[in-house]
Design a protein around this motif. Structure first.
Motif, mmCIF file in Angstrom:
data_model
loop_
_atom_site.group_PDB
_atom_site.id
_atom_site.type_symbol
_atom_site.label_atom_id
_atom_site.label_comp_id
_atom_site.label_asym_id
_atom_site.label_seq_id
_atom_site.Cartn_x
_atom_site.Cartn_y
_atom_site.Cartn_z
ATOM 1 N N THR A 37 10.659 -11.878 0.920
ATOM 2 C CA THR A 37 9.285 -11.347 0.455
ATOM 3 C C THR A 37 9.416 -10.641 -0.704
ATOM 4 N N SER A 107 6.938 -16.362 3.024
ATOM 5 C CA SER A 107 7.023 -14.999 1.976
ATOM 6 C C SER A 107 5.859 -14.651 1.631
ATOM 7 N N LEU A 472 -8.129 -10.472 -11.340
ATOM 8 C CA LEU A 472 -7.626 -10.733 -12.714
ATOM 9 C C LEU A 472 -8.627 -9.961 -13.658
ATOM 10 N N TYR B 233 -1.051 -13.332 -22.731
ATOM 11 C CA TYR B 233 -1.354 -12.951 -21.270
ATOM 12 C C TYR B 233 -2.918 -13.254 -21.105
HETATM 13 C C1 HEM Z 1 0.817 -20.087 -2.774
HETATM 14 C C2 HEM Z 1 1.469 -19.087 -3.302
HETATM 15 C C3 HEM Z 1 1.029 -18.046 -4.484
HETATM 16 C C4 HEM Z 1 0.110 -18.087 -5.329
HETATM 17 C C5 HEM Z 1 -0.711 -19.532 -5.858
HETATM 18 C C6 HEM Z 1 -0.070 -16.919 -5.874
HETATM 19 C C7 HEM Z 1 -0.948 -16.513 -6.909
HETATM 20 C C8 HEM Z 1 -0.903 -15.546 -7.770
HETATM 21 C C9 HEM Z 1 -1.719 -14.989 -8.830
HETATM 22 C C10 HEM Z 1 -2.533 -16.313 -9.539
HETATM 23 C C11 HEM Z 1 -1.578 -13.831 -9.187
HETATM 24 C C12 HEM Z 1 -2.344 -13.120 -10.175
HETATM 25 C C13 HEM Z 1 -3.356 -12.091 -9.981
HETATM 26 C C14 HEM Z 1 -3.192 -11.020 -10.505
HETATM 27 O O1 HEM Z 1 -2.335 -10.974 -11.723
HETATM 28 O O2 HEM Z 1 -3.462 -9.812 -10.255
HETATM 29 C C15 HEM Z 1 -0.818 -13.339 -8.036
HETATM 30 C C16 HEM Z 1 -0.568 -12.056 -8.085
HETATM 31 C C17 HEM Z 1 0.401 -11.305 -7.237
HETATM 32 N N1 HEM Z 1 1.181 -11.940 -6.249
HETATM 33 FE FE1 HEM Z 1 0.969 -14.118 -5.690
HETATM 34 N N2 HEM Z 1 0.890 -15.964 -5.292
HETATM 35 C C18 HEM Z 1 1.638 -16.796 -4.320
HETATM 36 C C19 HEM Z 1 2.597 -16.205 -3.540
HETATM 37 C C20 HEM Z 1 2.832 -14.783 -3.472
HETATM 38 C C21 HEM Z 1 4.023 -14.409 -2.626
HETATM 39 C C22 HEM Z 1 4.696 -15.062 -1.872
HETATM 40 C C23 HEM Z 1 4.270 -13.032 -3.119
HETATM 41 C C24 HEM Z 1 5.100 -12.102 -2.563
HETATM 42 C C25 HEM Z 1 6.110 -12.437 -2.131
HETATM 43 C C26 HEM Z 1 2.930 -12.861 -3.881
HETATM 44 C C27 HEM Z 1 2.811 -11.539 -4.519
HETATM 45 C C28 HEM Z 1 2.125 -11.313 -5.632
HETATM 46 C C29 HEM Z 1 1.979 -9.976 -6.106
HETATM 47 C C30 HEM Z 1 2.522 -8.833 -5.735
HETATM 48 C C31 HEM Z 1 0.870 -9.978 -6.833
HETATM 49 C C32 HEM Z 1 0.265 -9.062 -7.901
HETATM 50 C C33 HEM Z 1 1.118 -8.978 -9.220
HETATM 51 C C34 HEM Z 1 0.313 -7.845 -10.039
HETATM 52 O O3 HEM Z 1 0.355 -6.604 -9.262
HETATM 53 O O4 HEM Z 1 -0.185 -7.853 -11.047
HETATM 54 N N3 HEM Z 1 2.260 -13.865 -4.433
HETATM 55 N N4 HEM Z 1 -0.415 -14.324 -7.121
#
Ligand code: HEM
Lengths: 529, 327
Positions: A37, A107, A472, B233
């Motif tokens: 995770t 995950s 975003l 970015y």
């Molecule tokens: C189908 C799978 C996934 C897609 C399409 C996806 C897509 C995204 C996108 C587009 C963002 C950007 C949004 C932002 O910057 O706030 C994001 C942020 C994030 N994702 Fe995912 N995600 C996926 C799976 C996961 C998984 C498996 C995890 C954890 C293990 C995860 C954890 C996070 C976290 C922690 C952020 C925030 C990053 C930040 O704080 O800027 N995501 N995700």
């Protein structure tokens, strides 16, 4: 640099502990779970999924074009078994593809649930207390005021409240935070992706797809026996088919008549009548590409089209032994079409096979059509007599002759006979029978699809999009104000801000903090930015 | 005007636009080559609001304009830069008229085949660049933006040219309109983001050498790596939801046209792959050890998958979306 103690972002990518797994199984499991995770794993799994999707776009897929896949297998007899072993002809339903995305979603759940909990807690908590030294924050202003510290803080509170900050005052310092929706949006986005996956699964289990070929003037009812092909989902039930009927009155096709793309189809219009159940009133509809007919949650689409010339065959005595429209299948963009006619009412039986050409020419390339519209329609048929094999019990294609029990009829010159027919003309065969082409109708192949997951999938996708935009574009930030009585009777005011948004670089926040300082103070002393 | 005459006019406008673009590109290049270095300060804020053609960031008070000679050189160079921007506006206007007349000639939105998709896509790139210019000092990007625009247009007229014609029925749909519009806008923004990521990678490499040991280079005219990274970015983060929306709109269209919203057709598959790689990019930026350089490589990979979809899949891999109309 940002003071690390200030950023208590929940579960924001902690570097994975490289600690070697302890021997106890529980700890091992916990370690494995934490690895699975982690953000890094998510990154790798996302990348793997992208990689896994590639081969399916390069190798012909059975689910998209079964004929091309079969042709590829025939051309590569050594490779094909290996491809099969690794599901390369059906990548998107293969175990390894499923494993990749399921792991990714596990995950995701493991990542999102603890984050949701942490976010909920953070949303209920008060904004974090002001750090001791506001001067160390990236955005910082100092000013003075003639009012008392309490009045200054009260004013700051009102101003920040009006901007929908969450505000808390403790020990002569004010803390404010705004932009919780960013994290909310992020969680909504990730959870909506999960919903999307479930909706897709729902559609696959409960939906079905079917094809049927329908000639102008004919009708079909929505039953499995009426279909040419039926692909049900694992839990789709034959008895649940909506009991509608559709009849095709007329199919109009318009073609590009000039230029480079002459002959390219420009419009299909199928005029149909349909009833949603046996005793419902009949309605009319024009099915076009992008405008399917919708009945009872089922959609009926135009898929393909072609010609069905109408033939009548009479025996030596002039009795009609066969009459009807026979669908021919187009083989090229100009509708050079092939088909067969099977006449079982004579002894011996007669079979015809050959071409139907909407705009016929015969040149060195053989008989073919040079335009898909009916400019010079001709049928060119070879003739066989004998046993068609239709009574043998084994199912036969209606588009080909089984030539085992047949002999080809020869013409007077001793060469293989080819009968050429224009509409409303007849030819008498050497065996005495007469074949007439009475006219030409069109057929359309209809795709009938029911996908109960489509609506929920769209809903989830839009929810994900909304969450994504929040995640975003909402700016999350903290503002602190500290007011203390100074030596000269004035109140010293400090305002500081911290952007908690990646890549924002304090933009906007600098102005916001400066503006606040100007509103609550009287004189600006200093800035660090 | 007849449809043929309009199509002919459209082609001539396109050739004129290309000529003006080419001159603009040389002016941008000259500004980079002859201008004096930007302030070296790493804190250079990238938010100075500079109107099109107005004085660039390095003229603001506090910048180090050392000698008179430097100052004249600088003012000459920035005059070139302003000329370049005016020429870009002119080329954009010609280019937009070309796309418009093409649409009028075919009686439909001008993105029915690869030729039109290329010209309209290139227009979107210039459009995004011009909008960005009104908000930020991104004139340094001029060469890096106009060059791919010119290459795309060259490819369009030389290889992909298709006569103006009506559409095959499957392409007549509002959802297609929405889908392609969103995809074109997103790809325009991704293109600018990609340019910035490339500049970032070069600048970052340069900055690893101690300042004293670096030879002079036009890269001094570009903002510091940290600023480039952040701008890149922002571009990607802005384009990503638009791309997401384009994929959703495409699925709605597919559902209406063929009865399935997703069929793993090569075109769809690659749009999905592009989406995944950009997802990786966004995730990478939030992952320790993946920020900066590695994230920039992912941005490059994302752009590569986009190009693959547009060039290779459209032309060589068959699918339902066979609207390429090439050859
Ligand atoms: C189908 C799978 C996934 C897609 C399409 C996806 C897509 C995204 C996108 C587009 C963002 C950007 C949004 C932002 O910057 O706030 C994001 C942020 C994030 N994702 Fe995912 N995600 C996926 C799976 C996961 C998984 C498996 C995890 C954890 C293990 C995860 C954890 C996070 C976290 C922690 C952020 C925030 C990053 C930040 O704080 O800027 N995501 N995700």
């Amino acid at each position: 640099m940002v003071d690390q103690t200030l950023t208590s972002a929940p579960a924001r990518d902690q570097p994975p502990e490289p600690r070697p797994p302890a021997l106890k199984p529980l700890e091992l499991a916990r370690w494995a779970w934490r690895q699975l995770t982690s953000m890094r794993t998510a990154l790798v799994l996302l990348f793997l999924l992208a990689l896994a999707a590639v081969p399916g776009s390069l190798v012909p897929q059975r689910s998209i074009d079964a004929a091309r896949a079969a042709q590829f297998a025939a051309e590569h007899p050594h490779l094909a078994p290996w491809y099969d072993r690794f599901s390369l002809f059906s990548v998107y339903s293969s175990p390894w593809f499923a494993a990749t995305y399921l792991l990714l979603f596990v995950s995701l759940v493991g990542c999102v649930l603890p984050r949701s909990r942490a976010h909920l807690r953070a949303s209920l908590a008060r904004p974090p207390r002001a750090p001791r030294n506001l001067g160390r924050l990236p955005v910082h202003e100092e000013t003075t005021s003639t009012r008392t510290p309490d009045e200054v803080l009260a004013e700051a509170r009102t101003l920040l409240r009006a901007k929908r900050f969450r505000v808390d005052v403790v020990d002569g310092a004010l803390s404010a935070e705004k932009g919780y929706l960013r994290e909310t949006g992020n969680l909504v986005f990730h959870l909506a992706l999960l919903l999307l996956l479930l909706s897709v699964a729902l559609g696959h289990l409960l939906g079905y797809k079917a094809n049927v070929l329908l000639i102008e003037g004919e009708a079909f009812s929505n039953t499995v026996t009426a279909y040419d092909t039926w692909t049900p989902g694992a839990l789709a039930d034959e008895s649940s088919l909506a009991p509608f009927t559709v009849s095709l009155d007329d199919l109009k096709v318009r073609y590009q008549t000039s230029g480079q793309q002459r002959g390219a189809p420009r419009d299909f219009e199928a005029s149909v009548r349909y009833t949603s159940s046996p005793d419902a009133p009949e309605k009319s509809y024009v099915v076009r590409v992008n405008h399917p007919l919708k009945v009872d949650g089922v959609k009926v689409f135009l898929l393909g089209n072609g010609y069905a010339p109408v033939f009548t065959v009479r025996d030596r005595d002039g009795r009609v032994v066969s009459r009807g429209a026979v669908p021919f299948l187009p083989r090229d963009g100009n509708d050079t079409s092939v088909g067969v006619i099977k006449v079982t009412g004579t002894t011996p039986q007669i079979g015809f096979d050959g071409f139907f050409l909407p705009t016929a020419v015969i040149d060195r390339a053989g008989p073919h059509s040079i335009y898909p519209g009916l400019k010079l329609p001709r049928a060119l048929l070879s003739v066989y007599t004998g046993d068609l094999g239709v009574d043998s019990g084994t199912p036969q294609s209606v588009y080909s002759l089984d030539k085992k029990g047949l002999t080809q009829v020869l013409g007077e010159d001793g060469r293989k006979l080819v009968v050429g027919l224009a509409p409303h003309t007849s030819v008498t065969l050497p065996t005495g029978e007469t074949i007439t082409m009475d006219g030409v109708r069109r057929w359309t192949s209809l795709s009938i699809a029911r996908d109960p997951g489509a609506g929920p999938a769209l809903g989830s996708a839009l929810l994900a999009l909304a969450g994504l935009m929040m995640s975003l574009f909402v700016r999350r930030r903290r503002v602190w104000v500290r007011a203390a009585a100074g030596d000269d009777g004035r109140t010293l005011v400090e305002v500081a801000g911290l952007a908690r948004t990646e890549a924002e670089g304090g933009e906007g926040l600098t102005d916001e903090v400066r503006e606040l300082a100007e509103q609550i103070g009287t004189m600006r002393i200093g800035t660090t930015s | 005007m007849t449809s043929e005459a309009l199509a002919h006019l459209s082609n001539n406008l396109l050739y004129s636009a290309m000529a003006v673009y080419a001159v603009a590109m040389y002016c941008y290049a000259a500004e980079l080559a002859f201008g004096t270095p930007r302030r070296r300060s790493a804190e250079l804020p990238d938010r100075e609001l500079v109107a099109v053609g107005a004085s660039p960031a390095y003229d603001v008070p506090g910048s180090t304009v050392a000698t008179d000679e430097d100052a004249t050189r600088q003012s000459k160079a920035s005059r070139l830069g302003r000329v370049a921007v005016s020429l870009t506006v002119l080329a954009f206007a010609l280019h937009a008229s070309s796309v418009l007349t093409r649409g009028l000639s075919a009686g439909r939105p001008p993105w029915g085949n690869m030729f039109e998709f290329s010209t309209t896509g290139a227009l979107a790139v210039t459009g995004v660049f011009l909008v960005l210019l009104t908000r930020k000092d991104v004139r340094y990007l001029g060469v890096f933006v106009i060059l791919p625009v010119l290459l795309t247009l060259g490819l369009a007229v030389a290889v992909l040219y298709t006569e103006s014609a009506q559409l095959v029925p499957a392409l007549k749909s509002v959802w297609l309109l929405i889908h392609v519009t969103a995809a074109i806008i997103a790809s325009g923004i991704f293109t600018i983001g990609f340019c910035q990521s490339v500049c970032y990678l070069v600048q970052e490499r340069r900055e690893r050498v101690p300042a004293a040991e670096r030879g002079p280079s036009f890269m001094d005219r570009l903002p510091p790596a940290a600023v480039l990274d952040r701008s890149a970015y922002k571009m990607h983060a802005f384009a990503y939801p638009i791309w997401t929306f384009a994929v959703i709109a495409g699925a709605i269209w597919a559902e209406n046209a063929w009865g399935r919203y997703w069929g793993w057709d090569p075109k769809e598959t690659w749009a999905f792959i592009t989406w995944l790689v950009y997802t990786c990019y966004l995730h990478a930026r939030a992952t320790a050890g993946w920020k900066g350089r590695r994230a920039a490589y992912l941005a490059g990979l994302g752009y590569a998958t986009f190009l693959f979809n547009y060039l290779v899949v459209n032309i060589w891999l068959v699918g339902f979306h066979s609207y390429a109309g090439v050859g």
